[in-house]
Motif scaffolding. Structure first.
Motif, mmCIF file in Angstrom:
data_model
loop_
_atom_site.group_PDB
_atom_site.id
_atom_site.type_symbol
_atom_site.label_atom_id
_atom_site.label_comp_id
_atom_site.label_asym_id
_atom_site.label_seq_id
_atom_site.Cartn_x
_atom_site.Cartn_y
_atom_site.Cartn_z
ATOM 1 N N TYR A 159 1.880 -1.536 0.319
ATOM 2 C CA TYR A 159 1.320 -1.877 2.162
ATOM 3 C C TYR A 159 0.204 -1.116 2.540
ATOM 4 O O TYR A 159 -0.256 0.055 2.052
ATOM 5 C CB TYR A 159 2.002 -0.828 3.592
ATOM 6 C CG TYR A 159 3.178 0.818 3.017
ATOM 7 C CD1 TYR A 159 2.059 1.661 2.856
ATOM 8 C CD2 TYR A 159 4.145 0.146 2.755
ATOM 9 C CE1 TYR A 159 2.869 2.932 2.771
ATOM 10 C CE2 TYR A 159 4.709 1.870 1.349
ATOM 11 C CZ TYR A 159 4.203 3.051 2.017
ATOM 12 O OH TYR A 159 4.185 4.159 1.356
ATOM 13 N N LEU A 160 -0.737 -1.097 3.756
ATOM 14 C CA LEU A 160 -2.173 -1.103 3.602
ATOM 15 C C LEU A 160 -2.306 -1.470 5.059
ATOM 16 O O LEU A 160 -2.410 -1.693 6.196
ATOM 17 C CB LEU A 160 -2.703 -2.582 2.814
ATOM 18 C CG LEU A 160 -4.013 -2.275 3.328
ATOM 19 C CD1 LEU A 160 -5.045 -1.173 2.173
ATOM 20 C CD2 LEU A 160 -4.627 -3.810 2.531
ATOM 21 N N GLN A 207 -0.296 -4.121 -4.958
ATOM 22 C CA GLN A 207 0.007 -3.124 -5.557
ATOM 23 C C GLN A 207 1.568 -2.586 -5.697
ATOM 24 O O GLN A 207 2.098 -2.426 -6.681
ATOM 25 C CB GLN A 207 0.264 -2.346 -3.870
ATOM 26 C CG GLN A 207 -1.042 -2.389 -3.218
ATOM 27 C CD GLN A 207 -0.804 -1.114 -1.786
ATOM 28 O OE1 GLN A 207 0.136 0.092 -2.147
ATOM 29 N NE2 GLN A 207 -2.177 -1.529 -1.053
ATOM 30 N N PHE A 208 2.204 -3.304 -5.223
ATOM 31 C CA PHE A 208 3.509 -4.144 -5.569
ATOM 32 C C PHE A 208 4.098 -4.724 -6.759
ATOM 33 O O PHE A 208 5.219 -3.624 -7.749
ATOM 34 C CB PHE A 208 4.228 -5.656 -4.695
ATOM 35 C CG PHE A 208 5.731 -6.032 -4.958
ATOM 36 C CD1 PHE A 208 6.708 -4.516 -3.967
ATOM 37 C CD2 PHE A 208 6.258 -6.569 -5.780
ATOM 38 C CE1 PHE A 208 7.944 -5.124 -4.210
ATOM 39 C CE2 PHE A 208 7.927 -6.142 -5.327
ATOM 40 C CZ PHE A 208 8.202 -5.554 -5.082
ATOM 41 N N ILE A 245 -5.149 -13.273 4.167
ATOM 42 C CA ILE A 245 -5.155 -13.721 3.012
ATOM 43 C C ILE A 245 -5.318 -12.311 2.083
ATOM 44 O O ILE A 245 -4.917 -11.918 1.227
ATOM 45 C CB ILE A 245 -5.587 -14.605 2.824
ATOM 46 C CG1 ILE A 245 -5.653 -16.171 3.253
ATOM 47 C CG2 ILE A 245 -6.011 -14.825 1.151
ATOM 48 C CD1 ILE A 245 -6.337 -17.662 3.127
ATOM 49 N N SER A 246 -6.411 -12.011 2.537
ATOM 50 C CA SER A 246 -6.599 -9.975 1.868
ATOM 51 C C SER A 246 -5.706 -8.670 1.780
ATOM 52 O O SER A 246 -5.362 -8.863 0.670
ATOM 53 C CB SER A 246 -8.082 -9.556 2.713
ATOM 54 O OG SER A 246 -8.435 -8.629 1.998
ATOM 55 N N PHE A 247 -5.201 -9.177 2.627
ATOM 56 C CA PHE A 247 -4.131 -7.596 3.032
ATOM 57 C C PHE A 247 -3.191 -8.427 2.090
ATOM 58 O O PHE A 247 -2.231 -7.578 1.037
ATOM 59 C CB PHE A 247 -3.573 -7.688 4.403
ATOM 60 C CG PHE A 247 -4.154 -6.935 5.350
ATOM 61 C CD1 PHE A 247 -3.968 -6.032 5.741
ATOM 62 C CD2 PHE A 247 -5.394 -7.110 5.738
ATOM 63 C CE1 PHE A 247 -4.240 -4.944 5.950
ATOM 64 C CE2 PHE A 247 -6.356 -5.658 6.583
ATOM 65 C CZ PHE A 247 -5.671 -5.316 6.566
ATOM 66 N N PHE A 248 -2.523 -9.693 1.709
ATOM 67 C CA PHE A 248 -1.296 -10.730 1.344
ATOM 68 C C PHE A 248 -2.191 -10.471 -0.672
ATOM 69 O O PHE A 248 -0.795 -9.416 -0.904
ATOM 70 C CB PHE A 248 -1.376 -11.318 1.033
ATOM 71 C CG PHE A 248 -0.355 -12.119 0.538
ATOM 72 C CD1 PHE A 248 0.856 -11.779 0.030
ATOM 73 C CD2 PHE A 248 -0.985 -13.434 -0.440
ATOM 74 C CE1 PHE A 248 2.070 -12.783 -0.728
ATOM 75 C CE2 PHE A 248 0.053 -13.754 -2.104
ATOM 76 C CZ PHE A 248 1.463 -12.858 -1.561
ATOM 77 N N LEU A 249 -2.978 -10.488 -0.514
ATOM 78 C CA LEU A 249 -3.632 -10.750 -2.017
ATOM 79 C C LEU A 249 -3.925 -8.548 -2.652
ATOM 80 O O LEU A 249 -2.826 -8.269 -3.713
ATOM 81 C CB LEU A 249 -4.877 -10.518 -2.433
ATOM 82 C CG LEU A 249 -4.419 -12.138 -2.365
ATOM 83 C CD1 LEU A 249 -6.161 -12.511 -2.626
ATOM 84 C CD2 LEU A 249 -4.104 -12.947 -3.005
#
Length: 398
Positions: free
Chosen positions: A185-186, A223-224, A214-218
């Motif tokens: 998460y972010l 991280q995942f 898109i930035s948050f997804f990447l």
């Protein structure tokens, strides 16, 4: 002993259902009325229909109607936490969950709260529910995501409006989807979408919001992967928060370079099935990711128990999260597919002129009393009016 990234305690989605108002408009007709090439709506953003919410429905009633379709007497007795994710709340103090708790007749020994973080609220509710079930394995948690997306008539955001709610029962030993322990998460303070308390419509920087999504997804995907031994090949499908149905694909295609052509074909094929409901309902904010999940599970005939599904949640402002679930052996039997098919079949198309009239009919904000006619609304739970600054709700079953 479990492997890195695997599930320790089996907690997840035992039931899931949704509700959307009985009226909708056709996006081709909206485009024609706005002097826009219809392909911009139907192909460019991927929308075909848009739910239109009458004044007799609000976030509370939409959520209650969604939950009403999936709960039984045992649920009403065992649910001891109700978490309502919304950015369309109707009171700055009292939680929308409290109204739903009463309208559904859930036993009183329960916590009922509201969570707000744009479209991320329902996901926050799920994560809170997981912790509660881990401590109280016999309990059940009702998580709601309910919103009415309003940008205004003849505005750039009009085409991404919608209305609806998703209700989920989170429990131990779930029948539909077992949720993984690992999440990425972010949070970052960005102004891509917001609605000040003095405004009944949202403000959005569309291009910037797409970039942040898109930035948050990447970021969360990276991280995942660092937290687990999983990669793109391990996912049968991925579901996304869908403000419009092309948005998730814009993000997912960014990671296709990490896999094979077979990975790309598989994920793309499932993605199309995950958008079928959203493209006929529109943007329902907190419920959009989970409406996509329902669409995938009910419309995709090639999924099977044991398949891993990735879930990306994004709430502007912004908070994002990537997490996973494993399909359970009886997931198909636990779905409310027939109910949802009936709901879609019974919807009525309204003209653009009728839509504009419905959109413009709003509840008073000056404290005036109002009595509404609810006979024309087929929903079981409706807003019946306002008395002494209090919204009056009616459950027609009572």
């Amino acid at each position: 002993m479990t492997n890195k990234g695997e599930i320790n305690l089996n907690i997840g989605i035992d039931k899931i259902g949704f509700y959307t108002p009985h009226t909708f408009i056709d996006m081709v007709k909206l485009a024609e009325a706005r002097g826009v090439d219809p392909a911009k709506y139907t192909i460019g953003i991927g929308q075909e229909k848009m739910a239109v919410s009458p004044v007799t429905q609000d976030a509370v009633t939409l959520a209650a109607n969604a939950a009403l379709r999936i709960l039984d007497e045992e649920d009403l007795e065992k649910i001891d936490l109700v978490v309502f994710g919304t950015e369309s709340g109707i009171d700055s103090s009292k939680a929308a969950a409290v109204y739903v708790h009463d309208l559904l007749g859930i036993q009183s020994r329960a916590r009922s709260i509201e969570i707000k973080q744009a479209c991320y609220g329902a996901t926050a509710g799920i994560q809170l529910a997981k912790g509660h079930i881990a401590l109280h394995p016999e309990s059940r948690v009702l998580v709601l995501g309910s919103d009415i997306s309003r940008y205004g008539l003849n505005t750039p955001g009009e085409v991404t409006q919608g209305a609806g709610a998703v209700a989920m029962v989170i429990s131990a030993d779930p029948r539909i989807l077992s949720l993984g322990d690992q999440s990425a998460y972010l949070t970052n303070d960005v102004m891509d979408f917001w609605r000040p308390t003095y405004s009944d419509t949202a403000y959005v920087d569309g291009k910037f919001s797409n970039e942040q999504y898109i930035s948050f997804f990447l970021n969360t995907w990276k991280q995942f992967k660092s937290q687990t031994d999983l990669s793109i090949k391990d996912f049968e499908a991925m579901c996304f928060h869908l403000p419009y149905t092309k948005m998730g694909m814009k993000a997912m295609r960014e990671i296709f370079v990490e896999g094979t052509s077979e990975d790309e074909e598989r994920l793309t094929r499932h993605y199309k099935n995950s958008t079928l409901y959203n493209k006929t309902v529109g943007n329902i904010y907190t419920g959009s990711l989970y409406l996509s999940l329902i669409s995938l599970l009910e419309q995709d005939e090639t999924l099977k128990p044991g398949d891993r599904i990735g879930l990306f949640s994004y709430g502007s402002g912004a908070v994002g999260e990537f997490f996973t679930g494993i399909l359970q052996p009886e997931y198909k039997e636990a779905l409310a597919e027939a109910e949802h098919a009936k709901l879609f079949a019974e919807r009525e198309e309204v003209s653009i002129e009728e839509y504009e009239e419905i959109f413009s009919e709003v509840l008073p904000v000056d404290g005036s009393n109002l009595q509404l006619t609810i006979e024309n609304d087929p929903a079981m739970i409706c807003v019946a009016g306002i008395e002494e600054h209090k919204r009056i709700y009616v459950n027609k079953n009572r």
